[in-house]
Design a protein around this motif. Structure first.
Motif, PDB file in Angstrom:
ATOM      1  N   UNK A 160       5.886   0.517  -0.307  1.00 54.57           N
ATOM      2  CA  UNK A 160       4.682   1.214  -0.741  1.00 54.57           C
ATOM      3  C   UNK A 160       3.716   0.214  -1.368  1.00 54.57           C
ATOM      4  N   UNK A 161       2.422   0.501  -1.195  1.00 55.66           N
ATOM      5  CA  UNK A 161       1.407  -0.326  -1.846  1.00 55.66           C
ATOM      6  C   UNK A 161       1.346  -0.059  -3.361  1.00 55.66           C
TER       7      UNK A 161
ATOM      8  N   UNK B  11      -6.623   2.983  -1.414  1.00 54.00           N
ATOM      9  CA  UNK B  11      -5.500   3.881  -1.120  1.00 54.00           C
ATOM     10  C   UNK B  11      -4.618   3.368   0.018  1.00 54.00           C
ATOM     11  N   UNK B  12      -3.342   3.619  -0.142  1.00 52.54           N
ATOM     12  CA  UNK B  12      -2.352   3.286   0.871  1.00 52.54           C
ATOM     13  C   UNK B  12      -1.203   4.255   0.726  1.00 52.54           C
ATOM     14  N   UNK B  13       0.016   3.744   0.740  1.00 52.84           N
ATOM     15  CA  UNK B  13       1.202   4.564   0.527  1.00 52.84           C
ATOM     16  C   UNK B  13       1.695   4.370  -0.900  1.00 52.84           C
ATOM     17  N   UNK B  14       2.003   5.468  -1.577  1.00 52.02           N
ATOM     18  CA  UNK B  14       2.429   5.414  -2.976  1.00 52.02           C
ATOM     19  C   UNK B  14       3.729   6.187  -3.159  1.00 52.02           C
TER      20      UNK B  14
ATOM     21  N   UNK C 250       3.059  -7.693  -6.648  1.00 53.81           N
ATOM     22  CA  UNK C 250       3.920  -8.543  -5.814  1.00 53.81           C
ATOM     23  C   UNK C 250       3.066  -9.510  -5.014  1.00 53.81           C
ATOM     24  N   UNK C 251       3.492 -10.748  -4.934  1.00 51.04           N
ATOM     25  CA  UNK C 251       2.753 -11.741  -4.161  1.00 51.04           C
ATOM     26  C   UNK C 251       2.738 -11.355  -2.680  1.00 51.04           C
TER      27      UNK C 251
ATOM     28  N   UNK D 149       1.787  -7.741  -1.940  1.00 50.90           N
ATOM     29  CA  UNK D 149       0.431  -7.471  -2.372  1.00 50.90           C
ATOM     30  C   UNK D 149       0.270  -6.171  -3.131  1.00 50.90           C
ATOM     31  N   UNK D 150       1.334  -5.362  -3.173  1.00 53.64           N
ATOM     32  CA  UNK D 150       1.278  -4.058  -3.826  1.00 53.64           C
ATOM     33  C   UNK D 150       1.529  -4.146  -5.315  1.00 53.64           C
TER      34      UNK D 150
END
Length: 217
Positions: free
Chosen positions: A117-118, A50-53, A215-216, A146-147
């Motif tokens: 956002x992740x 979990x992160x920001x969505x 995303x890289x 990375x997201x």
């Protein structure tokens, strides 16, 4: 079909792509949707940290609530004020209001700005006149390094033969969205996934156009 009926049908269809049309749908007191999370969201993101969505076209907030319950900090975005009002109430009822915020924005005008956002997700958002590629490109800009970006929609098919031509042309296959991905994205899933729906009281086979990309870093 008479000319008057044809014009009425086109007018009803046009309203489906505008805020006032969805405000009218959400004007009542009963839930319009089930409140359950969309199946491809569950399938693809259950193992994510979990992160920001961001949920674009969040409607009544079923996916927002599900993500928040799993520990995400979520922004629910929709162009319908009535949808966002309903979604906020559902988040309160679920006890996750402190993990969510709401953003009234039209996906056709969406710009990430400094927001990132992740996870950026959108389910069954259909932009008319071939506008989904532009909308998804804007969503991709909001994905952090990375997201992930997850976009799911209806594919045109036998389940939707009763729709108007403009409704059907707003549908898409997953690979139709590949041109929207910037060069620093890698497509992980590009599929048409079968799903059973009930239309007119009868079970029908439909397909979820499912694009998952990362995303890289």
């Amino acid at each position: 079909m008479s000319e008057q009926q044809r014009r009425q049908g086109e007018g009803d269809t046009a309203a489906m792509f505008e805020p006032h049309g969805w405000d009218a749908r959400y004007a009542g007191t009963e839930k319009f949707w089930s409140g359950e999370p969309n199946p491809q969201l569950v399938a693809e993101t259950s193992g994510f940290t979990p992160g920001h969505a961001l949920d674009v076209g969040c409607g009544e907030g079923g996916d927002v609530v599900w993500l928040a319950r799993r520990g995400w900090t979520v922004t629910g975005a929709d162009f319908s004020a009535n949808a966002l009002g309903r979604a906020a109430r559902h988040a309160e009822e679920a006890g996750v209001a402190d993990r969510v915020e709401w953003w009234q924005i039209d996906a056709r005008e969406f710009e990430a700005g400094r927001r990132s956002y992740e996870l950026v997700t959108s389910h069954y958002l259909h932009v008319p006149d071939g506008g989904m590629v532009k909308a998804v490109r804007a969503m991709a800009a909001a994905v952090a390094p990375g997201g992930h970006l997850l976009v799911v929609g209806h594919a045109a098919g036998a389940a939707f033969t009763d729709l108007t031509p403009s409704q059907r042309t707003a549908m898409f296959d997953a690979d139709d969205l590949l041109p929207s991905l910037p060069e620093d994205f890698h497509a992980l899933v590009v599929e048409q996934r079968p799903r059973q729906l009930v239309r007119g009281g009868e079970p029908v086979l439909a397909y979820d156009s499912t694009l998952l990309a990362q995303r890289k870093r």
